[in-house]
Design a protein around this motif. Structure first.
Motif, mmCIF file in Angstrom:
data_model
loop_
_atom_site.group_PDB
_atom_site.id
_atom_site.type_symbol
_atom_site.label_atom_id
_atom_site.label_comp_id
_atom_site.label_asym_id
_atom_site.label_seq_id
_atom_site.Cartn_x
_atom_site.Cartn_y
_atom_site.Cartn_z
ATOM 1 N N VAL A 140 0.836 -1.207 0.000
ATOM 2 C CA VAL A 140 0.000 0.000 0.000
ATOM 3 C C VAL A 140 0.868 1.254 0.000
ATOM 4 O O VAL A 140 0.595 2.228 -0.715
ATOM 5 C CB VAL A 140 -0.962 0.005 1.200
ATOM 6 N N SER A 141 1.943 1.233 0.776
ATOM 7 C CA SER A 141 2.820 2.390 0.862
ATOM 8 C C SER A 141 3.468 2.707 -0.482
ATOM 9 O O SER A 141 3.421 3.846 -0.964
ATOM 10 C CB SER A 141 3.904 2.144 1.926
ATOM 11 N N VAL A 142 4.070 1.702 -1.114
ATOM 12 C CA VAL A 142 4.792 1.974 -2.361
ATOM 13 C C VAL A 142 3.841 2.257 -3.517
ATOM 14 O O VAL A 142 4.129 3.087 -4.384
ATOM 15 C CB VAL A 142 5.765 0.831 -2.728
ATOM 16 N N ARG A 143 2.688 1.591 -3.533
ATOM 17 C CA ARG A 143 1.735 1.811 -4.618
ATOM 18 C C ARG A 143 1.168 3.232 -4.564
ATOM 19 O O ARG A 143 1.006 3.889 -5.605
ATOM 20 C CB ARG A 143 0.611 0.788 -4.529
ATOM 21 N N SER A 144 0.887 3.700 -3.361
ATOM 22 C CA SER A 144 0.317 5.035 -3.211
ATOM 23 C C SER A 144 1.270 6.090 -3.754
ATOM 24 O O SER A 144 0.877 6.960 -4.546
ATOM 25 C CB SER A 144 0.004 5.314 -1.737
ATOM 26 N N LEU A 145 2.522 6.029 -3.336
ATOM 27 C CA LEU A 145 3.474 7.021 -3.807
ATOM 28 C C LEU A 145 3.811 6.803 -5.276
ATOM 29 O O LEU A 145 3.936 7.760 -6.052
ATOM 30 C CB LEU A 145 4.749 6.999 -2.974
ATOM 31 N N GLY A 146 3.976 5.543 -5.686
ATOM 32 C CA GLY A 146 4.306 5.274 -7.077
ATOM 33 C C GLY A 146 3.274 5.840 -8.030
ATOM 34 O O GLY A 146 3.618 6.466 -9.039
ATOM 35 N N ASP A 147 2.008 5.655 -7.722
ATOM 36 C CA ASP A 147 0.958 6.167 -8.591
ATOM 37 C C ASP A 147 0.916 7.695 -8.572
ATOM 38 O O ASP A 147 0.649 8.328 -9.595
ATOM 39 C CB ASP A 147 -0.396 5.595 -8.186
ATOM 40 N N LEU A 148 1.172 8.298 -7.404
ATOM 41 C CA LEU A 148 1.215 9.752 -7.327
ATOM 42 C C LEU A 148 2.329 10.307 -8.215
ATOM 43 O O LEU A 148 2.147 11.297 -8.930
ATOM 44 C CB LEU A 148 1.430 10.199 -5.877
ATOM 45 N N LEU A 149 3.484 9.655 -8.197
ATOM 46 C CA LEU A 149 4.627 10.131 -8.962
ATOM 47 C C LEU A 149 4.428 9.967 -10.466
ATOM 48 O O LEU A 149 5.008 10.711 -11.257
ATOM 49 C CB LEU A 149 5.890 9.380 -8.540
ATOM 50 N N GLY A 150 3.633 8.977 -10.852
ATOM 51 C CA GLY A 150 3.465 8.667 -12.262
ATOM 52 C C GLY A 150 4.078 7.342 -12.650
ATOM 53 O O GLY A 150 4.321 7.065 -13.830
ATOM 54 N N LEU A 151 4.338 6.482 -11.651
ATOM 55 C CA LEU A 151 4.955 5.178 -11.883
ATOM 56 C C LEU A 151 3.912 4.067 -11.828
ATOM 57 O O LEU A 151 4.184 2.969 -11.350
ATOM 58 C CB LEU A 151 6.054 4.930 -10.832
ATOM 59 N N ASN A 152 2.725 4.355 -12.324
ATOM 60 C CA ASN A 152 1.650 3.371 -12.274
ATOM 61 C C ASN A 152 1.937 2.153 -13.142
ATOM 62 O O ASN A 152 1.308 1.099 -12.979
ATOM 63 C CB ASN A 152 0.330 4.012 -12.717
ATOM 64 N N ASP A 153 2.911 2.270 -14.049
ATOM 65 C CA ASP A 153 3.271 1.137 -14.898
ATOM 66 C C ASP A 153 4.404 0.305 -14.313
ATOM 67 O O ASP A 153 4.876 -0.643 -14.957
ATOM 68 C CB ASP A 153 3.657 1.620 -16.301
ATOM 69 N N VAL A 154 4.845 0.638 -13.112
ATOM 70 C CA VAL A 154 5.872 -0.148 -12.414
ATOM 71 C C VAL A 154 5.166 -1.035 -11.398
ATOM 72 O O VAL A 154 4.333 -0.568 -10.616
ATOM 73 C CB VAL A 154 6.889 0.764 -11.693
ATOM 74 N N PRO A 212 2.852 17.216 -20.791
ATOM 75 C CA PRO A 212 2.682 17.245 -19.334
ATOM 76 C C PRO A 212 1.320 16.717 -18.917
ATOM 77 O O PRO A 212 0.336 16.844 -19.653
ATOM 78 C CB PRO A 212 2.837 18.720 -18.980
ATOM 79 N N ASP A 213 1.287 16.071 -17.735
ATOM 80 C CA ASP A 213 0.010 15.584 -17.211
ATOM 81 C C ASP A 213 -0.068 15.879 -15.718
ATOM 82 O O ASP A 213 0.673 16.711 -15.191
ATOM 83 C CB ASP A 213 -0.179 14.097 -17.539
ATOM 84 N N HIS A 214 -0.975 15.182 -15.024
ATOM 85 C CA HIS A 214 -1.266 15.481 -13.623
ATOM 86 C C HIS A 214 -0.277 14.837 -12.653
ATOM 87 O O HIS A 214 -0.340 15.105 -11.454
ATOM 88 C CB HIS A 214 -2.665 14.977 -13.275
ATOM 89 N N THR A 215 0.613 13.971 -13.122
ATOM 90 C CA THR A 215 1.485 13.222 -12.215
ATOM 91 C C THR A 215 2.548 14.130 -11.609
ATOM 92 O O THR A 215 2.922 15.157 -12.180
ATOM 93 C CB THR A 215 2.168 12.055 -12.951
ATOM 94 N N ALA A 216 3.062 13.710 -10.452
ATOM 95 C CA ALA A 216 4.000 14.554 -9.714
ATOM 96 C C ALA A 216 5.288 14.789 -10.495
ATOM 97 O O ALA A 216 5.796 15.914 -10.530
ATOM 98 C CB ALA A 216 4.304 13.919 -8.361
ATOM 99 N N ILE A 217 5.857 13.745 -11.101
ATOM 100 C CA ILE A 217 7.123 13.937 -11.814
ATOM 101 C C ILE A 217 6.934 14.882 -12.993
ATOM 102 O O ILE A 217 7.807 15.708 -13.292
ATOM 103 C CB ILE A 217 7.713 12.589 -12.267
ATOM 104 N N SER A 218 5.806 14.798 -13.673
ATOM 105 C CA SER A 218 5.532 15.741 -14.751
ATOM 106 C C SER A 218 5.532 17.168 -14.226
ATOM 107 O O SER A 218 6.107 18.082 -14.851
ATOM 108 C CB SER A 218 4.185 15.416 -15.405
#
Length: 408
Positions: A140-154, A212-218
């Protein structure tokens, strides 16, 4: 001149990194009593162990600017937010903070965390047993941050692998007498993770530069930049590594620590399960009891300075031990005991001063939601009596495993 090195008790020379990782409490209790500022040869810097001195130094960014530990610098590289001050630090805070402000977090956090938390719980709730750290808290911890950053494909497993490898590197802190790393191979896992991260992210960054999109890294790439310009990858990657380690590790460990603390007080666990509004208080005490980032912040003296009755020369490096500060006997009654009903006193779990953790609100919200969903789905959760709770870590600390059972 009375210096920390001249006052360092001889027993400190026998401290090992392994000893600190297994159980730092005995060492730091003795440091607080005998040498609140002590030079530790194994680390090549001074340790600050009391709450009062940690707070004093953390708040004084002018005389104590932030630097990074040798192992941290080797892991993250130049340009990490932990190693910046003044306008450069303000610029990086401006880069990472918009997604982490309370108003922003409140707008997305439920949709970000709850669906995946429920998915993970649905996968285990009929089993009646789990290592809840590996099977729920860390995912849950890594998925939450990963998706926020834009790493939903990892994949979730790959995100967990990256943060564990970066942690091995960051905590490879043992130094030789001549200031070299005692175990250079300890950085190999972190280097492997960084190579994979760059290989995966470079094409995504190419895309975000043009789209650019809504993700944090963008947003990191574009926010605050002149029209037609984006931040260089040399800025993005060191700070991404910081997030992939600290911001992924901290919520997962805080979940595990809070539940372990509640298991030590069964009557308090029952109260929290019956009244979910107590969860934030339970989490706050859990993170005081065992700080997820136990000992990581490093400051440097700009001039010769006397602090805690000890004179340090200009250029002295000090590591602020937040986990020790949170267990200071002069600030907390029975500090090594988890107590939901403890009088709330500000702690140093998220640091202090201008370098206080930018993700405090985000991390706390992730932990709260994960525990809300856990207690709603498995209200009869119990500690598995066949397994001991095994905490590990000195830079970062939390349960390695937490085996639980419940009636199905």
């Amino acid at each position: 001149m009375t210096t920390a090195q001249s006052l360092t008790p001889a027993w400190i020379e026998d401290i090992t990194i392994e000893q600190l990782e297994n159980d730092p409490h005995q060492v730091y209790e003795r440091l607080r009593a005998e040498a609140p500022i002590a030079y530790v040869p194994q680390l090549g810097l001074h340790i600050v162990s009391t709450r009062e001195l940690c707070m004093e130094i953390a708040k004084d960014s002018e005389n104590w600017p932030a630097v990074i530990s040798p192992a941290g610098g080797r892991t993250f590289g130049e340009g990490a937010i932990l190693n910046t001050n003044g306008p450069e630090h303000q610029n990086l805070r401006g880069m990472v903070e918009p997604h982490l402000q309370p108003a922003a977090v409140d707008g997305y956090i439920d949709d970000l965390v709850r669906p995946f938390a429920r998915e993970r719980l649905a996968a285990i709730e009929d089993n009646g047993t789990a290592d809840i750290v590996a099977e729920y808290f860390e995912p849950v911890s890594v998925r939450s941050l990963g998706d926020l950053l834009g790493l939903n494909d990892v994949s979730t497993d790959k995100l967990r692998e990256w943060f564990h490898k970066l942690s091995v590197s960051f905590t490879n802190a043992d130094m030789t007498a001549d200031g070299e790393f005692a175990n250079p191979d300890g950085f190999i896992p972190g280097d492997e993770a960084k190579a994979e991260i760059i290989a995966h992210l470079d094409p995504k960054i190419d895309h975000w530069i043009e789209n650019p999109d809504h993700t944090a890294i963008s947003h990191w790439l574009h926010d605050g930049m002149p029209d037609g310009q984006t931040r260089d990858r040399s800025v993005i990657y060191p700070n991404l590594y910081v997030f992939l380690l600290g911001a992924m590790q901290e919520p997962g460990h805080a979940m595990g620590t809070t539940l372990a603390g509640l298991f030590s007080r069964p009557e308090q666990l029952e109260r929290v399960i019956d009244d979910p509004t107590l969860i934030p208080r339970a989490v706050g005490e859990g993170m005081r009891w065992v700080a997820p980032i136990w000992s990581a912040a490093v400051k440097v003296a700009t001039d010769e300075v006397t602090v805690g009755g000890v004179t340090l020369p200009a250029g002295s490096l000090v590591m602020l031990s937040y986990g020790s500060a949170n267990n200071d006997e002069h600030a907390y009654d029975a500090p090594t005991r988890y107590d939901l009903d403890r009088t709330v006193i500000p702690n140093m779990t998220f640091g202090g001063g201008v370098h206080a953790c930018a993700g405090t609100y985000f991390a706390s919200a992730v932990v709260r939601i994960a525990l809300e969903e856990l207690f709603e789905t498995i209200p009869n959760i119990e500690l598995d009596p066949d397994h001991e709770v095994s905490f590990w870590g000195w830079g970062f600390r939390g349960p390695k495993e937490l085996h639980v059972t419940w009636e199905v």
